[in-house]
Design a protein around this motif. Structure first.
Motif, mmCIF file in Angstrom:
data_model
loop_
_atom_site.group_PDB
_atom_site.id
_atom_site.type_symbol
_atom_site.label_atom_id
_atom_site.label_comp_id
_atom_site.label_asym_id
_atom_site.label_seq_id
_atom_site.Cartn_x
_atom_site.Cartn_y
_atom_site.Cartn_z
ATOM 1 N N ASP A 56 2.978 -2.372 13.148
ATOM 2 C CA ASP A 56 3.019 -1.025 13.736
ATOM 3 C C ASP A 56 3.014 -0.017 12.603
ATOM 4 N N ILE A 57 2.014 0.871 12.606
ATOM 5 C CA ILE A 57 1.785 1.785 11.481
ATOM 6 C C ILE A 57 2.019 3.217 11.930
ATOM 7 N N SER A 58 2.582 4.011 11.013
ATOM 8 C CA SER A 58 2.705 5.453 11.236
ATOM 9 C C SER A 58 2.467 6.163 9.914
ATOM 10 N N VAL A 59 1.871 7.362 10.004
ATOM 11 C CA VAL A 59 1.636 8.199 8.825
ATOM 12 C C VAL A 59 2.241 9.570 9.085
ATOM 13 N N ASP A 60 3.112 10.014 8.199
ATOM 14 C CA ASP A 60 3.799 11.296 8.358
ATOM 15 C C ASP A 60 4.518 11.378 9.704
ATOM 16 N N GLY A 61 5.020 10.247 10.189
ATOM 17 C CA GLY A 61 5.729 10.224 11.465
ATOM 18 C C GLY A 61 4.833 10.139 12.680
ATOM 19 N N ARG A 62 3.512 10.056 12.493
ATOM 20 C CA ARG A 62 2.577 9.962 13.620
ATOM 21 C C ARG A 62 2.140 8.511 13.785
ATOM 22 N N PRO A 63 2.535 7.850 14.873
ATOM 23 C CA PRO A 63 2.226 6.427 15.034
ATOM 24 C C PRO A 63 0.773 6.187 15.440
ATOM 25 N N PHE A 64 0.239 5.047 15.018
ATOM 26 C CA PHE A 64 -1.070 4.616 15.498
ATOM 27 C C PHE A 64 -0.934 4.241 16.977
ATOM 28 N N PRO A 65 -1.997 4.434 17.760
ATOM 29 C CA PRO A 65 -1.889 4.165 19.198
ATOM 30 C C PRO A 65 -1.527 2.720 19.540
ATOM 31 N N ARG A 82 -7.492 3.440 15.287
ATOM 32 C CA ARG A 82 -8.446 3.467 16.390
ATOM 33 C C ARG A 82 -7.790 4.126 17.603
ATOM 34 N N ASP A 83 -8.488 5.118 18.183
ATOM 35 C CA ASP A 83 -7.979 5.725 19.405
ATOM 36 C C ASP A 83 -9.006 5.702 20.541
ATOM 37 N N ASN A 84 -10.072 4.904 20.349
ATOM 38 C CA ASN A 84 -11.036 4.682 21.429
ATOM 39 C C ASN A 84 -11.731 3.348 21.199
ATOM 40 N N ALA A 85 -12.572 2.947 22.151
ATOM 41 C CA ALA A 85 -13.168 1.616 22.113
ATOM 42 C C ALA A 85 -14.386 1.519 21.213
ATOM 43 N N SER A 86 -14.877 2.622 20.688
ATOM 44 C CA SER A 86 -16.161 2.572 19.983
ATOM 45 C C SER A 86 -16.068 2.828 18.483
ATOM 46 N N GLU A 87 -14.964 3.379 17.978
ATOM 47 C CA GLU A 87 -14.962 3.779 16.570
ATOM 48 C C GLU A 87 -13.559 3.752 15.966
ATOM 49 N N ILE A 88 -13.541 3.693 14.633
ATOM 50 C CA ILE A 88 -12.301 3.831 13.876
ATOM 51 C C ILE A 88 -12.420 5.065 13.003
ATOM 52 N N ARG A 89 -11.288 5.571 12.518
ATOM 53 C CA ARG A 89 -11.282 6.783 11.698
ATOM 54 C C ARG A 89 -10.625 6.491 10.355
ATOM 55 N N PHE A 159 -6.929 12.389 9.380
ATOM 56 C CA PHE A 159 -7.857 11.417 9.949
ATOM 57 C C PHE A 159 -9.259 11.947 9.727
ATOM 58 N N GLY A 160 -10.034 11.214 8.921
ATOM 59 C CA GLY A 160 -11.306 11.727 8.450
ATOM 60 C C GLY A 160 -12.519 11.157 9.140
ATOM 61 N N ALA A 161 -13.465 10.633 8.335
ATOM 62 C CA ALA A 161 -14.775 10.218 8.832
ATOM 63 C C ALA A 161 -14.659 9.099 9.868
ATOM 64 N N VAL A 162 -15.637 9.083 10.767
ATOM 65 C CA VAL A 162 -15.672 8.108 11.861
ATOM 66 C C VAL A 162 -16.680 7.006 11.552
ATOM 67 N N THR A 163 -16.293 5.761 11.821
ATOM 68 C CA THR A 163 -17.186 4.605 11.688
ATOM 69 C C THR A 163 -17.255 3.884 13.026
ATOM 70 N N GLU A 164 -18.458 3.644 13.513
ATOM 71 C CA GLU A 164 -18.625 2.990 14.807
ATOM 72 C C GLU A 164 -18.413 1.482 14.691
ATOM 73 N N ILE A 165 -17.351 0.998 15.294
ATOM 74 C CA ILE A 165 -17.058 -0.437 15.398
ATOM 75 C C ILE A 165 -16.545 -0.669 16.815
ATOM 76 N N PRO A 166 -17.443 -0.928 17.754
ATOM 77 C CA PRO A 166 -17.026 -1.048 19.155
ATOM 78 C C PRO A 166 -16.260 -2.341 19.434
ATOM 79 N N ILE A 167 -15.310 -2.244 20.372
ATOM 80 C CA ILE A 167 -14.563 -3.410 20.852
ATOM 81 C C ILE A 167 -14.496 -3.332 22.374
#
Length: 350
Positions: A56-65, A82-89, A159-167
């Motif tokens: 379980d990861i968090s950055v500056d107190g903001r947890p990953f989904p 990742r906060d959606n099914a098609s991409e990571i940031r 949270f920067g550039a987006v890379t498409e990696i669908p799941i």
């Protein structure tokens, strides 16, 4: 860092970031890393153990989904956001923007976690996969903060550039450890390098002019017209006096003033025998939570001043070492000197 059969490290520009002041307390391991604004970084994890784990990861107190799951003996795995099914940031170190606009946020929801990348590891049993569902809440980038937050000069994670990696699926798992009592916790406290130096966690780097450049400058000055000849650069311990130059009274010595030797080394001797000052090991500054705001701002300002002063010293030193001796053009004197046959002219009379 490695603790309890689990290893996590951070890579930036393809290199593992150095970890400073590593401290271990029970199940928690912490360190400091130097951050550089505008640089993307990636969390990597190794699980050489025989047990499945979750991260379980968090950055500056903001947890990953969602947590990340690793099977037993799974290594060299990137922990991504990742906060959606098609991409990571991508994750990126960024400067905190400060403003006096009253509409800007004046309170951080979790200010004590600013500058912290935290990973909680729990042992689990990975089960079946289920269809992916978008998270109910996602982390957002910080906007401009009001100057009252006193965070100027600090960094945050964006949270920067987006890379498409669908799941299409997510994994389910059964916890062995409680979420409130993880198997191990990794704390990466990131700060600008200047602040780490101001806190004594990193030693300041003092730039020295290259020896080759100094030798070249001395050679040019030696050959410059109108320049006084430099003293022979041969080390004194290897010099020999020509025969017959030592009288009966023995070798001549220069007078001493104040008990100190008056011998003068040549410029090349001074350059090539320069030694670095001894490094004094200092304990890192430990700040209490209630002092973090003021101390971070003061350290940021001190670090900026020291960085500017250090840069000025380097530039001034470089200019003094690379300067050329001015060549003075001699003009013919309008007054012609008279010739004398060796008589002495008395100028003291009326």
């Amino acid at each position: 860092m490695k603790h309890r059969d689990c290893q996590i490290f951070i890579k930036c520009d393809g290199k593992v970031l150095d970890e400073h002041d590593v401290q271990v307390e029970d199940t928690v391991i912490s360190c400091y890393i130097a951050s550089e604004a505008g640089k993307e970084f990636t969390l990597w994890i190794n699980n050489p153990s025989s047990t499945d784990i979750s991260a379980d990861i968090s950055v500056d107190g903001r947890p990953f989904p969602y947590p990340s799951f690793l099977s037993a003996h799974q290594e060299d795995t990137a922990l991504t956001y990742r906060d959606n099914a098609s991409e990571i940031r991508a994750l990126m170190f960024s400067d905190i923007s400060v403003t006096d606009d009253e509409s800007a946020a004046s309170i951080l929801p979790d200010a004590s976690h600013l500058g912290l990348v935290q990973v909680h590891i729990c042992r689990v049993q990975i089960g079946k996969d289920v269809p992916y569902e978008p998270p109910a809440d996602v982390a957002k980038n910080f906007g401009p903060l009001h100057e009252k937050t006193k965070k100027g000069g600090m960094h945050c994670v964006s949270f920067g550039a987006v890379t498409e990696i669908p799941i299409t699926t997510n994994s389910m798992a059964v916890l062995i450890d409680k979420v409130s009592s993880p198997y191990v916790t990794f704390n990466f406290r990131y700060r600008p390098q200047a602040i780490l130096q101001a806190q004594g966690i990193l030693q300041p780097v003092v730039a020295e002019p290259p020896l080759a450049n100094l030798a070249s400058d001395i050679s040019v000055q030696r050959d410059a017209p109108g320049c006084a000849p430099l003293e022979d650069s041969t080390p004194r311990s290897t010099r020999r006096r020509p025969a017959g130059t030592i009288g009966a009274e023995g070798p001549r010595k220069r007078p001493r003033h104040g008990g100190a030797s008056s011998s003068v080394s040549s410029p090349l001797e001074t350059t090539t025998t320069r030694h670095a000052s001894p490094v004094v090991e200092s304990k890192p500054l430990v700040l209490k939570d209630e002092d973090v705001d003021d101390e971070d701002e003061l350290n940021a300002l001190r670090a900026q001043m020291r960085a500017m002063q250090g840069r000025m010293n380097v530039l001034e030193g470089r200019r003094s070492h690379t300067g050329r001796t001015p060549v003075v053009k001699r003009e013919t004197s309008p007054v012609k000197a008279a010739k004398f046959d060796g008589d002495v002219i008395d100028l003291t009379g009326d």
